[in-house]
Design a protein around this motif. Structure first.
Motif, PDB file in Angstrom:
ATOM      1  N   THR A   1      28.859   8.487  -9.320  1.00 58.95           N
ATOM      2  CA  THR A   1      28.974   8.617 -10.775  1.00 58.95           C
ATOM      3  C   THR A   1      30.433   8.549 -11.206  1.00 58.95           C
ATOM      4  O   THR A   1      30.770   7.869 -12.180  1.00 58.95           O
ATOM      5  CB  THR A   1      28.320   9.918 -11.267  1.00 58.95           C
TER       6      THR A   1
ATOM      7  N   TYR B   1      29.454   3.236 -16.661  1.00 60.35           N
ATOM      8  CA  TYR B   1      28.610   4.377 -17.042  1.00 60.35           C
ATOM      9  C   TYR B   1      29.301   5.143 -18.160  1.00 60.35           C
ATOM     10  O   TYR B   1      30.512   5.371 -18.102  1.00 60.35           O
ATOM     11  CB  TYR B   1      28.416   5.283 -15.813  1.00 60.35           C
ATOM     12  N   ASN B   2      28.536   5.496 -19.177  1.00 60.74           N
ATOM     13  CA  ASN B   2      29.057   6.332 -20.263  1.00 60.74           C
ATOM     14  C   ASN B   2      28.564   7.758 -20.064  1.00 60.74           C
ATOM     15  O   ASN B   2      27.363   7.996 -19.946  1.00 60.74           O
ATOM     16  CB  ASN B   2      28.583   5.808 -21.621  1.00 60.74           C
ATOM     17  N   PRO B   3      29.489   8.712 -20.023  1.00 54.75           N
ATOM     18  CA  PRO B   3      29.100  10.094 -19.734  1.00 54.75           C
ATOM     19  C   PRO B   3      28.498  10.795 -20.949  1.00 54.75           C
ATOM     20  O   PRO B   3      28.713  10.394 -22.090  1.00 54.75           O
ATOM     21  CB  PRO B   3      30.436  10.746 -19.375  1.00 54.75           C
ATOM     22  N   SER B   4      27.779  11.861 -20.667  1.00 53.86           N
ATOM     23  CA  SER B   4      27.350  12.754 -21.741  1.00 53.86           C
ATOM     24  C   SER B   4      28.590  13.456 -22.279  1.00 53.86           C
ATOM     25  O   SER B   4      29.644  13.485 -21.623  1.00 53.86           O
ATOM     26  CB  SER B   4      26.364  13.799 -21.208  1.00 53.86           C
ATOM     27  N   LEU B   5      28.478  14.031 -23.446  1.00 53.48           N
ATOM     28  CA  LEU B   5      29.599  14.762 -24.032  1.00 53.48           C
ATOM     29  C   LEU B   5      29.994  15.936 -23.135  1.00 53.48           C
ATOM     30  O   LEU B   5      31.185  16.200 -22.919  1.00 53.48           O
ATOM     31  CB  LEU B   5      29.242  15.247 -25.434  1.00 53.48           C
ATOM     32  N   LEU B   6      29.013  16.622 -22.578  1.00 55.76           N
ATOM     33  CA  LEU B   6      29.293  17.754 -21.695  1.00 55.76           C
ATOM     34  C   LEU B   6      30.059  17.305 -20.451  1.00 55.76           C
ATOM     35  O   LEU B   6      31.042  17.937 -20.057  1.00 55.76           O
ATOM     36  CB  LEU B   6      27.991  18.462 -21.301  1.00 55.76           C
ATOM     37  N   LEU B   7      29.635  16.203 -19.831  1.00 55.94           N
ATOM     38  CA  LEU B   7      30.326  15.699 -18.647  1.00 55.94           C
ATOM     39  C   LEU B   7      31.747  15.265 -18.998  1.00 55.94           C
ATOM     40  O   LEU B   7      32.693  15.572 -18.271  1.00 55.94           O
ATOM     41  CB  LEU B   7      29.549  14.543 -18.017  1.00 55.94           C
TER      42      LEU B   7
END
Length: 67
Positions: free
Chosen positions: A29, A38-44
């Motif tokens: 990842t 890959y686009n991360p979640s805001l939390l990640l």
């Protein structure tokens, strides 16, 4: 989405594996993030930003004008 993860990760002395372990994702990842696959979640994104010792998500993640 482009990132500065690779450069910033090296500045703080972390491997892809170690960064992944610290934020709860796989090394693959982190590699996908570094290579704009890959686009991360805001939390990640937030977790990565803090681990890389930055105050702003925008210092790590760069939104392309086309997005």
């Amino acid at each position: 989405m482009k990132t500065n993860i690779k450069e910033l990760r090296k500045e703080v002395g972390l491997s892809q594996q170690k960064l992944g372990d610290l934020v709860g994702v796989t090394r693959q990842t982190i590699n996908a993030l570094e290579n704009a696959r890959y686009n991360p979640s805001l939390l990640l994104a937030y977790k990565i930003t803090k681990i890389l010792e930055k105050d702003l998500i925008e210092e790590v993640f760069i939104l392309d004008d086309d997005e």
